[in-house]
Design an enzyme around this catalytic site. Structure first.
Site, short mmCIF file in Angstrom:
data_model
loop_
_atom_site.label_atom_id
_atom_site.label_comp_id
_atom_site.label_asym_id
_atom_site.label_seq_id
_atom_site.Cartn_x
_atom_site.Cartn_y
_atom_site.Cartn_z
CG HIS A 1 1.42 5.60 0.27
ND1 HIS A 1 2.11 5.48 1.45
CD2 HIS A 1 0.55 6.65 0.46
CE1 HIS A 1 1.70 6.39 2.31
NE2 HIS A 1 0.77 7.11 1.74
CB ALA A 2 3.92 -0.42 -1.01
#
Length: 461
Positions: free
Chosen positions: A139-140
């Site tokens: 998700h980063a």
């Protein structure tokens, strides 16, 4: 070296073995005409030969692994494609049940931070002339909106197109230096940018006061940390269970037309009815209504008309799901009004201000790895429910028609269930990701979603 935005590094800092922080997608494909028994294995070999990789898919955290210093990206110049692109199989003829079980296991394992944070698995052995792909990315690196747009941009609407490249490989462009609006564009004024940033930060205090005042003025508005404690707001493990199914969009639109509500409102009402009955069956329904956190995309288009990929651009609305109300139409009406109020509160705010205020309910997720914290603090909300727009037309991967795309997301500490929905062609695809230990019989929620939609249809259509 590229410095990470705080919204990206937060997902790395919050990650632990019990809390994987990657998103994923399961895609079902129909084998093209004339495909032989070695079609999938041949496709896998072709994927391994694709060595031209987008910069986004070469990023890995800079610095020692597992320490509080990973606030910058570096490029991996020794990318091992064979590690990232994998081939798996089900005992023939594989059923959807076995596919979901395999996907659940794949989604529960952490990505290796020594390498770029993504994996892609092609899966053969499915019955009914099909194969599947499962992809996951941290998700980063990408939020759900970016991931689906990337998928849509790498497939084709033409079933005869055999030049489709995988998501990690850039398309071949011939107009890089001749795109309109680029050559003669004025360079940005750094002093104006800094001035605008200072003004936005200065406005955060008044924006926060506005949110609180608006919430108290409207009695049914929802504030963070007003949600009841529920069976989903407990410590979780790293093991995952995944369930998925699609519903015809026309059924949902018909309910929306009859009630004067949106597709998103009806989707939330389906989830509300299903969660209500699921918790009643388990004897776990709270005496106050559940509160859903509903992300909204803040991503805007570039001057060239394209959406930038990478990073996260998300705001958050807290929605009253009215799970204590047995009337399905009353639940839908409450959800509709709650969503309208949530959007109105943010009206006129900048992207920075919306992002900062939306982060308040997410603070417990970022520090939720502190032992015992979730047992002594009230939940900011009970369940995350996301609706991510997907491709509007059927797509093909070198002749293989994509039958469905099902999103997998992130259960957080104190948030054991995540519901993510995306549209594809004329279908609304639900992906339910839960902690394997604390959310029992997850598959049962799919049947309850159908019952919830049927109840709305009987009452309104």
């Amino acid at each position: 070296m590229a410095i990470m935005p705080v919204t990206d590094s937060m997902f790395l800092l919050a990650e632990a073995r019990e809390h994987p922080m990657h998103v994923g997608g399961l895609q079902l494909f129909e084998l093209p005409d004339g495909a032989g028994p070695d079609y999938v294995s041949d496709l896998h070999r072709q994927l391994l030969e694709t060595v031209d990789v987008r910069p986004l898919f070469r990023r890995r955290p800079r610095g020692p692994v597992g320490v509080l210093g990973q606030f910058a990206w570096t490029n991996d110049d020794q990318l091992d494609v064979e590690y990232h692109v994998r081939h798996s199989g089900l005992p023939r003829p594989g059923r959807i049940r076995e596919l979901l079980e395999l996907t659940s296991r794949l989604h529960g394992t952490l990505l290796d931070r020594h390498r770029p944070l993504w994996e892609f698995t092609i899966i053969e052995g499915l019955g009914d002339n099909r194969f599947a792909t499962y992809s996951k990315i941290h998700h980063a690196l990408l939020d759900g909106v970016s991931a689906l747009r990337l998928l849509g941009s790498t497939l084709s609407e033409d079933p005869d197109d055999r030049g489709v490249r995988p998501p990690w490989s850039p398309p071949v462009r011939t107009d890089v230096f001749d795109r309109p609006g680029r050559r003669d564009a004025d360079p940005p004024d750094p002093f104006a940018a800094v001035s605008a940033f200072v003004k936005e930060v200065a406005g955060l205090g008044s924006a926060a006061a506005r949110v609180v005042n608006e919430a108290f003025r409207e009695q049914s508005a929802t504030l963070a940390f007003q949600a009841p404690k529920s069976m989903f707001n407990v410590p979780i493990t790293g093991a995952r269970r995944f369930a998925a199914q699609g519903w015809p969009l026309e059924r949902i639109r018909a309910v929306g037309r009859a009630s004067g509500t949106t597709v998103n409102d009806v989707m939330l009402a389906m989830c509300s009815g299903a969660l209500r009955q699921y918790m009643i069956d388990l004897g776990r329904l709270p005496d106050r209504p559940l509160v859903a956190a509903v992300p909204m995309s803040l991503r805007t288009r570039t001057p060239a008309g394209e959406t930038a990929l990478g990073g996260n651009a998300i705001g958050l609305i807290l929605c009253d799901l009215a799970t204590t109300d047995p009337d399905p139409t009353a639940r839908l009406r409450t959800i509709h009004e709650s969503m309208l109020r949530g959007k109105a509160v943010y009206h006129g705010m900048s992207r920075l201000q919306v992002t900062a205020l939306s982060a308040i309910p997410l603070v417990p997720l970022a520090i939720g790895t502190i032992p015992g914290l979730t047992t002594v603090t009230p939940p900011a909300f009970n369940v995350m429910i996301s609706n991510v727009p997907g491709p509007r037309r059927p797509l093909y991967w070198n002749g293989a028609r994509m039958q469905g795309v099902y999103p997998l997301s992130i259960p957080y500490e104190g948030q054991a269930l995540n519901i993510t929905v995306t549209s594809y062609a004329e279908s609304l695809e639900f992906g339910l990701t839960g902690c394997r230990r604390t959310v029992p019989h997850l598959q049962r929620l799919l049947g309850l979603l159908e019952e919830s939609l049927t109840d709305l249809e009987k009452a309104l259509c």
